[in-house]
Design an enzyme around this catalytic site. Structure first.
Site, PDB file in Angstrom:
ATOM      1  N   GLN A  48       0.836  -1.217   0.000  1.00  0.00           N
ATOM      2  CA  GLN A  48       0.000   0.000   0.000  1.00  0.00           C
ATOM      3  C   GLN A  48       0.869   1.266   0.000  1.00  0.00           C
ATOM      4  OE1 GLN A  48      -3.123   0.731  -0.462  1.00  0.00           O
ATOM      5  NE2 GLN A  48      -3.827  -1.377  -0.652  1.00  0.00           N
ATOM      6  N   SER A  49       1.927   1.270  -0.770  1.00  0.00           N
ATOM      7  CA  SER A  49       2.821   2.427  -0.820  1.00  0.00           C
ATOM      8  C   SER A  49       2.168   3.619  -1.520  1.00  0.00           C
ATOM      9  CB  SER A  49       4.096   2.042  -1.576  1.00  0.00           C
ATOM     10  OG  SER A  49       4.848   3.199  -1.875  1.00  0.00           O
TER      11      SER A  49
END
Ligand SMILES: *Cc1c(COP(=O)(O)O)cnc(C)c1O
Length: 334
Positions: free
Chosen positions: A75-76
């Site tokens: 989930q960068s």
């Protein structure tokens, strides 16, 4: 410091808004709370990485890059913003996503940032947790060079001396904005992760002799390691911009008491902070960075460590897209 010496692309209008949070200030009954809206940096729903990418992509273009390689957690936010900016400048993007959190959650693995990465046409490769991800990205860059591409590798979070220029510039912008408004800032609070934001801010403020302390709220490492990382990058950035005398070690302060069980793992305080900002101010924080940073600030206000009468600026680093990677947790608290 004269930042025009470095290549840059322009990605959003400045300054980003600086707003007083009247309802939150009232609800907490402590310091006057302001927010610097770096969630409003336009590209791909915005966030702090867009500021760093102005300088990173500036350098990549100067070198004639055709392909950007970077890395981050699944989930960068950094990967999402990098994927979008690469497309804007006609470059391809490959991202290595690390399974940093042990989860089978459908939303974490498929929604939020990672869904948008795919929409931006980013090539995604996954890696097991715990690898040296910057080394993995360098290897990928080498592989692409052998295949004839001009690869430009951006480290995790865009945190090197080039990316940190984004926050040297932000510090200058914030000072000018506050001076024009007649706002006297006593303290700046920000999430601190891969260190570029925190390091850049410290260099920008020290370089202007602003005498405004920055408190970084950690989201991953213990305090000694976080401060050491930030200070190392601040020194490298100061040298890069030609600031003499280095960066005082005492200018780098992190509080890492609000990480909880680990990077990207929700905490009760984060849930309260996300809900509070949504309901008091109509502002979306994120579960991994700004939510934990705000949780830390709220707690420090309640404990009286950040005092009534102070004027605090909270740097909103963005990340709300990540909320959609945490649906079950948020459904539980909303
Ligand atoms: C990356 C990120 C941070 C941390 O910034 P660093 O420069 O990596 O320390 C904070 N907030 C959000 C939303 C981010 O995506």
């Amino acid at each position: 410091m004269h930042l025009a010496r470095f290549p840059r692309v322009r990605l959003f209008p400045t300054p980003t808004p600086l707003e007083r949070l009247d309802n939150l200030t009232k609800a907490l009954g402590g310091p006057e709370i302001w927010i610097k809206r770096d969630d409003c940096t336009v590209v791909a729903t915005g966030g702090n990485k867009v500021r760093k990418l102005e300088w990173l992509i500036g350098e990549a273009r100067e070198q004639g890059a055709t392909h950007i390689v970077t890395q981050g957690a699944v989930q960068s936010n950094h990967v999402r913003q990098t994927a979008a900016v690469a497309r804007k400048f006609g470059m391809r993007c490959t991202a290595l996503l690390e399974h940093r959190i042990d989860t089978n959650d459908r939303d974490y693995l498929g929604s939020g940032n990672v869904l948008l990465d795919k929409l931006f046409g980013c090539a995604i490769e996954y890696r097991a947790g715990g690898l040296d991800m910057n080394a993995e990205a360098e290897k990928k860059g080498e592989e692409l060079r052998k295949a004839g591409e001009k690869a430009y590798v951006i480290p995790g979070g865009g945190s090197n001396r080039v990316g940190a220029l984004g926050y040297v510039s932000c510090a200058q912008e914030l000072l000018q904005q506050a001076d024009e408004m007649g706002l006297k800032i006593d303290r700046i609070v920000s999430a601190t992760g891969s260190a570029g934001t925190h390091a850049g801010l410290v260099v920008g403020l020290e370089g202007c002799n602003a005498n405004i302390p920055v408190l970084g709220i950690g989201v991953r490492l213990p305090r000694d390691r976080q401060e050491a990382n930030v200070h190392r990058l601040a020194e490298a950035t100061a040298e890069y911009v030609g600031m003499t005398g280095g960066v005082r070690r005492e200018a780098v302060v992190a509080n890492c008491d609000y990480v909880g069980e680990g990077y990207g793992i929700p905490t009760e305080g984060m849930g309260e902070a996300v809900k509070m900002l949504a309901r008091e101010e109509g502002i979306l924080l994120d579960p991994v960075y700004s939510g934990k940073a705000m949780a830390g600030m709220i707690d420090l206000i309640r404990k009286g460590e950040i005092k009534a009468g102070e004027r605090v600026v909270f740097l909103h680093t963005g990340g709300a897209v990540g909320l959609f990677g945490y649906t079950p947790f948020l459904e539980g608290i909303a």
